[in-house]
Motif scaffolding. Sequence first.
Motif, PDB file in Angstrom:
ATOM      1  N   TYR A  38       0.547   7.164  -6.336  1.00  6.15           N
ATOM      2  CA  TYR A  38      -0.528   8.162  -6.359  1.00  6.15           C
ATOM      3  C   TYR A  38      -0.029   9.557  -5.968  1.00  6.15           C
ATOM      4  O   TYR A  38      -0.531  10.562  -6.472  1.00  6.15           O
ATOM      5  CB  TYR A  38      -1.692   7.738  -5.465  1.00  6.15           C
ATOM      6  CG  TYR A  38      -2.562   6.691  -6.116  1.00  6.15           C
ATOM      7  CD1 TYR A  38      -3.315   6.990  -7.240  1.00  6.15           C
ATOM      8  CD2 TYR A  38      -2.629   5.393  -5.623  1.00  6.15           C
ATOM      9  CE1 TYR A  38      -4.116   6.037  -7.850  1.00  6.15           C
ATOM     10  CE2 TYR A  38      -3.421   4.437  -6.224  1.00  6.15           C
ATOM     11  CZ  TYR A  38      -4.161   4.768  -7.341  1.00  6.15           C
ATOM     12  OH  TYR A  38      -4.943   3.817  -7.955  1.00  6.15           O
ATOM     13  N   LYS A  50      -7.126   8.676   0.407  1.00  7.57           N
ATOM     14  CA  LYS A  50      -7.742   7.366   0.618  1.00  7.57           C
ATOM     15  C   LYS A  50      -6.678   6.334   1.019  1.00  7.57           C
ATOM     16  O   LYS A  50      -6.853   5.595   1.990  1.00  7.57           O
ATOM     17  CB  LYS A  50      -8.449   6.923  -0.663  1.00  7.57           C
ATOM     18  CG  LYS A  50      -9.255   5.672  -0.529  1.00  7.57           C
ATOM     19  CD  LYS A  50      -9.809   5.130  -1.829  1.00  7.57           C
ATOM     20  CE  LYS A  50     -10.293   6.130  -2.820  1.00  7.57           C
ATOM     21  NZ  LYS A  50     -10.800   5.541  -4.069  1.00  7.57           N
ATOM     22  N   TYR A  51      -5.566   6.318   0.281  1.00  6.34           N
ATOM     23  CA  TYR A  51      -4.512   5.350   0.598  1.00  6.34           C
ATOM     24  C   TYR A  51      -3.819   5.679   1.915  1.00  6.34           C
ATOM     25  O   TYR A  51      -3.436   4.778   2.665  1.00  6.34           O
ATOM     26  CB  TYR A  51      -3.506   5.239  -0.554  1.00  6.34           C
ATOM     27  CG  TYR A  51      -3.980   4.271  -1.602  1.00  6.34           C
ATOM     28  CD1 TYR A  51      -3.748   2.914  -1.478  1.00  6.34           C
ATOM     29  CD2 TYR A  51      -4.702   4.712  -2.704  1.00  6.34           C
ATOM     30  CE1 TYR A  51      -4.206   2.013  -2.417  1.00  6.34           C
ATOM     31  CE2 TYR A  51      -5.172   3.828  -3.651  1.00  6.34           C
ATOM     32  CZ  TYR A  51      -4.920   2.478  -3.497  1.00  6.34           C
ATOM     33  OH  TYR A  51      -5.393   1.585  -4.429  1.00  6.34           O
ATOM     34  N   GLU A  52      -3.671   6.966   2.205  1.00  9.49           N
ATOM     35  CA  GLU A  52      -3.100   7.333   3.508  1.00  9.49           C
ATOM     36  C   GLU A  52      -3.984   6.823   4.637  1.00  9.49           C
ATOM     37  O   GLU A  52      -3.493   6.298   5.639  1.00  9.49           O
ATOM     38  CB  GLU A  52      -2.933   8.852   3.617  1.00  9.49           C
ATOM     39  CG  GLU A  52      -1.779   9.398   2.808  1.00  9.49           C
ATOM     40  CD  GLU A  52      -1.705  10.915   2.831  1.00  9.49           C
ATOM     41  OE1 GLU A  52      -2.690  11.571   3.252  1.00  9.49           O
ATOM     42  OE2 GLU A  52      -0.664  11.459   2.420  1.00  9.49           O
ATOM     43  N   GLU A  93      -7.441  10.278  -3.998  1.00 12.81           N
ATOM     44  CA  GLU A  93      -6.811   8.950  -4.013  1.00 12.81           C
ATOM     45  C   GLU A  93      -5.675   8.869  -2.999  1.00 12.81           C
ATOM     46  O   GLU A  93      -5.540   7.878  -2.280  1.00 12.81           O
ATOM     47  CB  GLU A  93      -6.289   8.617  -5.414  1.00 12.81           C
ATOM     48  CG  GLU A  93      -7.369   8.265  -6.402  1.00 12.81           C
ATOM     49  CD  GLU A  93      -8.131   7.015  -6.014  1.00 12.81           C
ATOM     50  OE1 GLU A  93      -7.515   6.011  -5.599  1.00 12.81           O
ATOM     51  OE2 GLU A  93      -9.370   7.048  -6.129  1.00 12.81           O
ATOM     52  N   LEU A 142       1.922   1.845  -3.510  1.00 12.83           N
ATOM     53  CA  LEU A 142       0.804   2.415  -4.252  1.00 12.83           C
ATOM     54  C   LEU A 142       0.599   3.887  -3.885  1.00 12.83           C
ATOM     55  O   LEU A 142       0.335   4.717  -4.756  1.00 12.83           O
ATOM     56  CB  LEU A 142      -0.485   1.641  -3.979  1.00 12.83           C
ATOM     57  CG  LEU A 142      -0.627   0.304  -4.683  1.00 12.83           C
ATOM     58  CD1 LEU A 142      -1.842  -0.449  -4.164  1.00 12.83           C
ATOM     59  CD2 LEU A 142      -0.733   0.514  -6.180  1.00 12.83           C
ATOM     60  N   LEU A 143       0.739   4.190  -2.611  1.00 15.96           N
ATOM     61  CA  LEU A 143       0.616   5.575  -2.160  1.00 15.96           C
ATOM     62  C   LEU A 143       1.665   6.444  -2.837  1.00 15.96           C
ATOM     63  O   LEU A 143       1.365   7.548  -3.296  1.00 15.96           O
ATOM     64  CB  LEU A 143       0.752   5.662  -0.643  1.00 15.96           C
ATOM     65  CG  LEU A 143       0.767   7.073  -0.046  1.00 15.96           C
ATOM     66  CD1 LEU A 143      -0.553   7.778  -0.303  1.00 15.96           C
ATOM     67  CD2 LEU A 143       1.071   7.014   1.445  1.00 15.96           C
ATOM     68  N   LEU A 200       0.828  -1.210   0.000  1.00 17.15           N
ATOM     69  CA  LEU A 200       0.000   0.000   0.000  1.00 17.15           C
ATOM     70  C   LEU A 200       0.868   1.268   0.000  1.00 17.15           C
ATOM     71  O   LEU A 200       0.519   2.262  -0.624  1.00 17.15           O
ATOM     72  CB  LEU A 200      -0.942   0.010   1.204  1.00 17.15           C
ATOM     73  CG  LEU A 200      -2.084  -1.003   1.153  1.00 17.15           C
ATOM     74  CD1 LEU A 200      -2.838  -1.022   2.478  1.00 17.15           C
ATOM     75  CD2 LEU A 200      -3.028  -0.684   0.007  1.00 17.15           C
ATOM     76  N   SER A 201       1.992   1.214   0.677  1.00 11.79           N
ATOM     77  CA  SER A 201       2.902   2.368   0.684  1.00 11.79           C
ATOM     78  C   SER A 201       3.467   2.626  -0.706  1.00 11.79           C
ATOM     79  O   SER A 201       3.616   3.780  -1.117  1.00 11.79           O
ATOM     80  CB  SER A 201       4.049   2.139   1.671  1.00 11.79           C
ATOM     81  OG  SER A 201       3.564   2.094   2.982  1.00 11.79           O
TER      82      SER A 201
END
Length: 148
Positions: free
Chosen positions: A14, A110-112, A107, A10-11, A7-8
Amino acid sequence: MAETITLSKLLHVYENERKDAQRAYHHALAFFEDIATQLYTLLRKKEDAETLYDNSLPITVPLEKIKGQVAYIERLNHQILRLQQQVQHARSDMHSKQLKLTDAHVEVKKYEKIIDTRIKSEKEVEAKREKASMDEISIQQFLSHKNR
């Protein structure tokens, strides 16, 4: 933990998209401001020319000078129409870039939030594990002292 790392990553992707969208928006904003300033300048020139024309009508002025002023005002009108179209196009481009920036920002947030939630959940699970381990150690110590 591996999910958080993914996820990091992906963050990070983004965040880069958001930075690109922000640069594009600022570029579109600067372009819009430039075109709008040009339009404002032309409108001021037209206003000044029309004032000069209106002031010259009551006095005796050569016909050629009046024709020249009318032709100048007409050229300004054509330039103004062209710039108005460019301003409209620049405004719509700026608006679309602003929407993309807003979407990218959402976005990232959201990921944060997802990462924060996962980290908090992982910490809670680890705390429960530690508590269970401490309880187990305490029970073992109690039983070993009781058996003596």
